[in-house]
Design an enzyme around this catalytic site. Structure first.
Site, PDB file in Angstrom:
ATOM      1  CE  LYS A  12      30.553  44.696  36.991  1.00  0.00           C
ATOM      2  NZ  LYS A  12      29.251  45.398  36.832  1.00  0.00           N
TER       3      LYS A  12
ATOM      4  N   GLY B 236      32.995  43.633  42.709  1.00  0.00           N
ATOM      5  CA  GLY B 236      34.006  43.237  43.680  1.00  0.00           C
ATOM      6  C   GLY B 236      33.961  41.770  44.053  1.00  0.00           C
TER       7      GLY B 236
ATOM      8  CB  SER C 101      32.016  38.850  40.115  1.00  0.00           C
ATOM      9  OG  SER C 101      30.634  38.700  40.348  1.00  0.00           O
TER      10      SER C 101
ATOM     11  CG  ASP D 156      28.595  40.299  36.912  1.00  0.00           C
ATOM     12  OD1 ASP D 156      28.053  40.230  35.791  1.00  0.00           O
ATOM     13  OD2 ASP D 156      28.279  41.135  37.776  1.00  0.00           O
TER      14      ASP D 156
END
EC number: 2.7.1.148
Length: 291
Positions: free
Chosen positions: A10, A102, A104, A137
């Site tokens: 993200k 990564g 999460s 997250d």
């Protein structure tokens, strides 16, 4: 059953801090968009009650790995008949402490995949609550749609930002979120904006000045990108990104990157690649997760 699942990265296209709770958690307004790039998780369901990560990361104790913790948490909340376990292989492409989500994302993919493979029948809100207990997250990865995240990250409003191309640079430093969030000079009282206001203002990451001052190598990477395109920090770093309208523009600039810069190119997407896979296999995410 053996299945391979994506765990996408993200970007925080903007990030502001609007307050701090008594327990120390920060209140945020951040725009989260997924990338068509990330980790990959392969899961084999078993009937021996064991949760095993068969290629453990040397930098993290297995008991602390979010994949293992997510699997065990779901195992305790799954009402499936009989013994359930899993053998898991994790292919890491996203560096730890890079602000790309990564860990999460790995946890969210594990929850969604095992909920299906174990036939637990938990709905998306239940999975999100489990995920939130592991990390703030994780819910946005479970819902799988680009969103404005507020509160500590659990209040999500789906939005549709432009799906641009990104050149993401990865400075060789791991940054712990708490190091930046605990910095005494970090602004924590930005007035909360409406979603309309957030989209009309220039995007900005409030953590960027603190991170770049604390880690000169991050500033070095960011300044290089800024010569060619609008560029920002993601999360608390260390990752930085430049945005482009086309893939060819991003690739052209990447061809100029110096030898000391490690980077990749990815497209921003408003539907998580994990949920796209579910749709392509004709398993709609809503049907999979909602009872």
């Amino acid at each position: 059953m053996i299945r391979q699942w994506p765990a996408p990265a993200k970007l925080n296209l903007f990030l502001y801090i609007t307050g701090r709770r008594p327990d120390g958690y920060h209140l945020l307004q951040t725009l989260v968009q997924f990338l068509d790039y990330g980790d990959s998780i392969t899961i084999k369901s078993t009937n021996n009650s064991k949760i095993r990560l068969l290629n453990p990361m040397t930098s993290i104790a297995q008991e602390q790995n979010l994949v293992i913790r997510a699997a065990r948490l779901l195992q305790c909340n799954c009402k499936s008949m009989g013994k359930i376990g899993a053998d898991i292989w994790l292919e890491k492409r996203l560096p730890i402490g890079s602000g790309l989500g990564g860990g999460s994302s790995d946890a969210a993919t594990t929850l969604i995949a095992l909920n299906m493979q174990w036939q637990c029948g938990l709905n998306i809100n239940m999975l999100s609550q489990l995920g939130l207990s592991l990390g703030a997250d994780i819910p946005v990865f479970i819902y799988g749609k680009a969103a404005i995240a507020e509160g500590i990250g659990e209040h999500l409003t789906p939005v549709i930002p432009l799906e641009k191309w990104y050149l993401v640079a990865l400075p060789p430093v791991k940054i712990a979120t708490k190091l930046i969030f605990n910095h005494p000079n970090l602004p924590r009282n930005r007035p909360k904006r409406s979603i309309q206001q957030l989209f009309t203002e220039p995007f900005y990451n409030i953590c960027e000045p603190i991170t770049t001052k604390t880690f000169p190598v991050v500033e070095q990477h960011l300044l290089w990108l800024l010569k060619y395109a609008p560029s920002r920090l993601t999360g608390t770093g260390s990752g930085v990104f430049a945005e482009f309208n086309t893939e060819s523009e991003a690739r052209q600039i990447r061809s100029l990157t110096p030898k000391w810069m490690h980077s990749f190119i990815a497209k921003g997407v408003n539907i998580s690649p994990l949920h796209r896979i579910l749709r392509k296999t004709r398993i709609k995410s809503e049907e999979l997760l909602l009872t």
